[in-house]
Design an enzyme around this catalytic site. Sequence first.
Site, PDB file in Angstrom:
ATOM      1  N   SER A 298       0.822  -1.475  -0.027  1.00 59.69           N
ATOM      2  CA  SER A 298       0.036   0.030  -0.101  1.00 59.69           C
ATOM      3  C   SER A 298       0.716   1.240  -0.029  1.00 59.69           C
ATOM      4  CB  SER A 298      -0.975  -0.014   1.258  1.00 59.69           C
ATOM      5  OG  SER A 298      -1.844  -0.775   1.041  1.00 59.69           O
TER       6      SER A 298
ATOM      7  N   GLY B  91     -16.013 -16.309   3.363  1.00 57.65           N
ATOM      8  CA  GLY B  91     -15.361 -15.428   4.382  1.00 57.65           C
ATOM      9  C   GLY B  91     -15.519 -14.035   3.979  1.00 57.65           C
TER      10      GLY B  91
ATOM     11  N   GLY C  45     -15.390 -19.608  -1.575  1.00 55.35           N
ATOM     12  CA  GLY C  45     -15.326 -19.274  -0.172  1.00 55.35           C
ATOM     13  C   GLY C  45     -16.205 -18.340   0.051  1.00 55.35           C
TER      14      GLY C  45
ATOM     15  N   LYS D  21     -10.135  -5.733   9.840  1.00 56.57           N
ATOM     16  CA  LYS D  21     -11.188  -5.163   9.205  1.00 56.57           C
ATOM     17  C   LYS D  21     -12.727  -5.179   9.905  1.00 56.57           C
ATOM     18  CE  LYS D  21      -9.469  -5.995   4.422  1.00 56.57           C
ATOM     19  NZ  LYS D  21      -9.938  -6.567   3.037  1.00 56.57           N
TER      20      LYS D  21
ATOM     21  N   MET E  62      -7.872 -14.124  -5.842  1.00 56.55           N
ATOM     22  CA  MET E  62      -7.539 -13.012  -5.118  1.00 56.55           C
ATOM     23  C   MET E  62      -6.344 -12.944  -4.782  1.00 56.55           C
ATOM     24  SD  MET E  62     -10.925 -12.054  -3.197  1.00 56.55           S
ATOM     25  CE  MET E  62     -12.666 -11.859  -3.859  1.00 56.55           C
TER      26      MET E  62
ATOM     27  N   THR F  24     -17.287 -25.207   3.947  1.00 58.50           N
ATOM     28  CA  THR F  24     -18.245 -25.232   5.346  1.00 58.50           C
ATOM     29  C   THR F  24     -19.768 -24.506   4.435  1.00 58.50           C
ATOM     30  OG1 THR F  24     -16.815 -24.849   6.968  1.00 58.50           O
ATOM     31  CG2 THR F  24     -18.789 -24.728   7.479  1.00 58.50           C
TER      32      THR F  24
ATOM     33  N   GLY G  43      -4.733 -11.272  -7.983  1.00 62.55           N
ATOM     34  CA  GLY G  43      -5.504 -10.342  -7.261  1.00 62.55           C
ATOM     35  C   GLY G  43      -4.851  -8.652  -7.241  1.00 62.55           C
TER      36      GLY G  43
END
EC number: 1.1.1.25
Length: 277
Positions: free
Chosen positions: A20, A132, A130, A69, A217, A156, A241
């Site tokens: 970043s 999450g 995914g 986050k 990603m 899951t 990503g």
Amino acid sequence: MTQQIDRYAVFGNPIEHSKSPFIHTLFARQTNQPLIYTAETAPKEGFVEAVKAFFAEGGKGCNVTLPFKEEAYQFASRLTERAQLAGAVNTLKKLDDGDIIGDNTDGAGLVQDLLQHQVVLAGARILVIGAGGAARGVLKPLLDQKPTSLTITNRTFSKAEELAVLFAAYGSVTAKEMNTVTEEYDVIINSTSASLSGELPALSSSIFAANSTSYDMMYGKGDTTFNQWAKQHGAAHAYDGLGMLVGQAAESFMLWRGLRPGSKQILRELRKNLEGL
């Protein structure tokens, strides 16, 4: 009297490998914006204190990465709609009235990167692997592009079901068990971190339609594990990503400075930096 230069930062733990500061320093140079952007390690149990101190010392805004986050989501005094839906915040901005607004620019970054690669999302059959935080953060922006369908699959299954229910109002969203995903998709997005450990999700290789796009990603030098597998089994295009990283950063920069920086040149520079060129 010297003018105070606006300060920005990214908070995470660990944070040493964050790209970043590199990205935002190039954005600032490109747009002639005088600012400083640093990487800050927040203690695992001390994120809120670290961010409060940053803003108290004059910080204007910050990015937030793992594992903070969700804490940033709780910390913000206001939230954008996309942050509310994501349940997580990756961008904080101090407003003139002292309030801190939380936003999530991940999904916008992903969509921007896909569209820059001329990937057609309108009318597409999209598979998201995914369920999450990474998946949840991109579902609304993907659905805003009006795909024919969006399927979520996850190890899951109950987590995939929860997301399908949460986003049902925004488009055609279904959850499927991994071992039942056999039909073809136009755009396959891997939101898991499996590639970082060289692993693959337990999926059939029949998911890649003719002219399909694989998007992982994760990123690194060369193709990710997932994209290697995708190309071997019929994906016509495969992207990692890194462009999403630049896209979400550009969206954050826009929120802070009111200017949208160009991403293409920055992505080229970042790719060279990553490859050690």
